[in-house]
Design a protein around this motif. Sequence first.
Motif, PDB file in Angstrom:
ATOM      1  N   PHE A 252       0.798  -1.233   0.000  1.00  0.00           N
ATOM      2  CA  PHE A 252       0.000   0.000   0.000  1.00  0.00           C
ATOM      3  C   PHE A 252       0.828   1.279   0.000  1.00  0.00           C
ATOM      4  N   VAL A 253       2.120   1.182   0.330  1.00  0.00           N
ATOM      5  CA  VAL A 253       2.872   2.395   0.585  1.00  0.00           C
ATOM      6  C   VAL A 253       3.051   3.227  -0.689  1.00  0.00           C
ATOM      7  N   TRP A 254       3.429   2.608  -1.811  1.00  0.00           N
ATOM      8  CA  TRP A 254       3.634   3.369  -3.043  1.00  0.00           C
ATOM      9  C   TRP A 254       2.299   3.837  -3.629  1.00  0.00           C
ATOM     10  N   LEU A 255       1.273   3.021  -3.456  1.00  0.00           N
ATOM     11  CA  LEU A 255      -0.061   3.442  -3.882  1.00  0.00           C
ATOM     12  C   LEU A 255      -0.504   4.667  -3.083  1.00  0.00           C
ATOM     13  N   THR A 256      -0.209   4.683  -1.789  1.00  0.00           N
ATOM     14  CA  THR A 256      -0.540   5.842  -0.963  1.00  0.00           C
ATOM     15  C   THR A 256       0.160   7.094  -1.479  1.00  0.00           C
ATOM     16  N   VAL A 257       1.444   6.965  -1.841  1.00  0.00           N
ATOM     17  CA  VAL A 257       2.179   8.110  -2.387  1.00  0.00           C
ATOM     18  C   VAL A 257       1.486   8.630  -3.645  1.00  0.00           C
ATOM     19  N   GLY A 258       1.133   7.731  -4.556  1.00  0.00           N
ATOM     20  CA  GLY A 258       0.521   8.152  -5.810  1.00  0.00           C
ATOM     21  C   GLY A 258      -0.859   8.759  -5.638  1.00  0.00           C
ATOM     22  N   LEU A 259      -1.693   8.130  -4.794  1.00  0.00           N
ATOM     23  CA  LEU A 259      -3.052   8.634  -4.599  1.00  0.00           C
ATOM     24  C   LEU A 259      -3.048  10.001  -3.920  1.00  0.00           C
ATOM     25  N   CYS A 260      -2.087  10.231  -3.042  1.00  0.00           N
ATOM     26  CA  CYS A 260      -1.992  11.549  -2.408  1.00  0.00           C
ATOM     27  C   CYS A 260      -1.377  12.586  -3.353  1.00  0.00           C
ATOM     28  N   ALA A 261      -0.530  12.130  -4.275  1.00  0.00           N
ATOM     29  CA  ALA A 261       0.123  13.068  -5.192  1.00  0.00           C
ATOM     30  C   ALA A 261      -0.832  13.573  -6.267  1.00  0.00           C
ATOM     31  N   ALA A 262      -1.695  12.691  -6.786  1.00  0.00           N
ATOM     32  CA  ALA A 262      -2.515  13.060  -7.948  1.00  0.00           C
ATOM     33  C   ALA A 262      -3.368  14.304  -7.731  1.00  0.00           C
ATOM     34  N   PRO A 263      -4.123  14.416  -6.620  1.00  0.00           N
ATOM     35  CA  PRO A 263      -4.942  15.614  -6.443  1.00  0.00           C
ATOM     36  C   PRO A 263      -4.229  16.754  -5.737  1.00  0.00           C
ATOM     37  N   SER A 264      -2.971  16.545  -5.330  1.00  0.00           N
ATOM     38  CA  SER A 264      -2.304  17.531  -4.484  1.00  0.00           C
ATOM     39  C   SER A 264      -2.053  18.854  -5.200  1.00  0.00           C
ATOM     40  N   ILE A 265      -1.946  18.819  -6.538  1.00  0.00           N
ATOM     41  CA  ILE A 265      -1.676  20.052  -7.275  1.00  0.00           C
ATOM     42  C   ILE A 265      -2.784  21.065  -7.036  1.00  0.00           C
ATOM     43  N   TYR A 266      -4.029  20.592  -7.018  1.00  0.00           N
ATOM     44  CA  TYR A 266      -5.156  21.507  -6.802  1.00  0.00           C
ATOM     45  C   TYR A 266      -5.059  22.160  -5.424  1.00  0.00           C
ATOM     46  N   LEU A 267      -4.729  21.340  -4.417  1.00  0.00           N
ATOM     47  CA  LEU A 267      -4.599  21.871  -3.066  1.00  0.00           C
ATOM     48  C   LEU A 267      -3.520  22.936  -3.000  1.00  0.00           C
ATOM     49  N   TRP A 268      -2.356  22.674  -3.576  1.00  0.00           N
ATOM     50  CA  TRP A 268      -1.246  23.616  -3.483  1.00  0.00           C
ATOM     51  C   TRP A 268      -1.463  24.835  -4.366  1.00  0.00           C
ATOM     52  N   ASN A 269      -2.172  24.686  -5.480  1.00  0.00           N
ATOM     53  CA  ASN A 269      -2.557  25.869  -6.252  1.00  0.00           C
ATOM     54  C   ASN A 269      -3.472  26.772  -5.433  1.00  0.00           C
ATOM     55  N   TRP A 270      -4.400  26.146  -4.700  1.00  0.00           N
ATOM     56  CA  TRP A 270      -5.332  26.902  -3.858  1.00  0.00           C
ATOM     57  C   TRP A 270      -4.569  27.632  -2.749  1.00  0.00           C
ATOM     58  N   ILE A 271      -3.627  26.927  -2.118  1.00  0.00           N
ATOM     59  CA  ILE A 271      -2.826  27.548  -1.063  1.00  0.00           C
ATOM     60  C   ILE A 271      -1.962  28.672  -1.637  1.00  0.00           C
ATOM     61  N   ALA A 272      -1.366  28.436  -2.814  1.00  0.00           N
ATOM     62  CA  ALA A 272      -0.518  29.457  -3.431  1.00  0.00           C
ATOM     63  C   ALA A 272      -1.309  30.709  -3.780  1.00  0.00           C
ATOM     64  N   ALA A 273      -2.579  30.533  -4.177  1.00  0.00           N
ATOM     65  CA  ALA A 273      -3.410  31.684  -4.514  1.00  0.00           C
ATOM     66  C   ALA A 273      -3.656  32.567  -3.297  1.00  0.00           C
ATOM     67  N   ARG A 274      -3.561  31.988  -2.111  1.00  0.00           N
ATOM     68  CA  ARG A 274      -3.837  32.733  -0.884  1.00  0.00           C
ATOM     69  C   ARG A 274      -2.559  33.205  -0.172  1.00  0.00           C
ATOM     70  N   LEU A 275      -1.513  32.397  -0.220  1.00  0.00           N
ATOM     71  CA  LEU A 275      -0.284  32.749   0.488  1.00  0.00           C
ATOM     72  C   LEU A 275       0.792  33.302  -0.438  1.00  0.00           C
TER      73      LEU A 275
END
Length: 390
Positions: A252-275
């Motif tokens: 599960f460990v590498w799958l966890t890395v991939g599943l967390c990575a795929a949507p993370s761009i949206y989260l960090w774009n949202w954070i970057a827009a604010r910070l």
Amino acid sequence: MAPSPRSPVALAFGGLFALAAAMGIGRFVYTPILPFMGDALRLPADDAGLIASANFVGYLAGALMGASRSLPGSPRFWFLGGLMTSALTSAAMAMTTALAAFLAIRFLSGIASAFVLVFSTTLILERLAASGRAGLSAFHFAGVGCGIAFSALLVAIVAGISADWRFLWLASAAGTLVFLALAALLVPSEAPAAATQAKNAGAAVPVSPFSSGSRIRLILAYGLFGFGYVITATFVNAIARTTPELQPTEPFVWLTVGLCAAPSIYLWNWIAARLGARKAFALACVLESAGVALTAITLSPGLFLLGAGLLGGTFMGITALGLMEARRETCADGSSAIRQMLAVLTASFGLGQVIGPWFAGQLHHATGSFSAASLAAAASLLVAAALAFR
């Protein structure tokens, strides 16, 4: 005949498939395959680190070649050629057991990965910005996480039918070819007018990537990030397999890395827009440092997977924020300056990656553990955060 123009959404998905193939599979599939190779070939950790470093030396070389202003051909030609090379080198890994051959193959694979990242990012971000849909860049960068998740599932499924490590590499090559076909379909050639415009834009007075303190700090932070993430990204599956308390997490460990990575761009774009992008970059480095440290010090399966999740949830965000910030800093200097800055940033990143696996392999040889190397990586991420925040 050149392919017909595509919509911005299609372009973004074409970039997603390109990065999924070259980065998520071609570059990172070594991580889930490594434990199988290690068991079958009795591959010591320092040799495994050398193989990973050879890939990153190739990545560094490819980034430096991508910085050349005189490189002939279109970005589309080079990133599709990189994808084909990525598929062929994955297949070639199944054809040998010699360490020297592994080093040469993974070196070529690294060149291919860098070409795909530099040229597909240059081409697709330029077109998305010109169409007023720059926000779709998140789809493009999500390709790495999608490719990692795909490679984790692919390795788990193929290994589940008792296939050996060679078949895992062949299956990875087949997956890369499928994504190559999709990228070729969705990312058309440049129209003659657009190509001429890009050429004229690239003819602007050259501006060095090292022309300001802000750019230099970004380049240094990006290199430290490359060192800081790559040790865990290379050896996390091996850590899980060789630590009895963590062995239940291996599937599960590498799958966890991939599943967390795929949507993370949206989260960090949202954070970057604010910070702001620099502060978001720094925050992501701090969180990634915590994740890397967790994988080094915990024997709890839940905390180990949390560390893997923090790695996956930040490393593509940091990658994308750095590349987008580099484009913002150079967009007034012409397309050649953008490509050169992206390539220099990728080269700094690649240098950090070259050092990381070799360093980890040597420390493992001396201590029998990846803990010391991982803690050093966590510290380097904190330094990167400080540079970016300033």
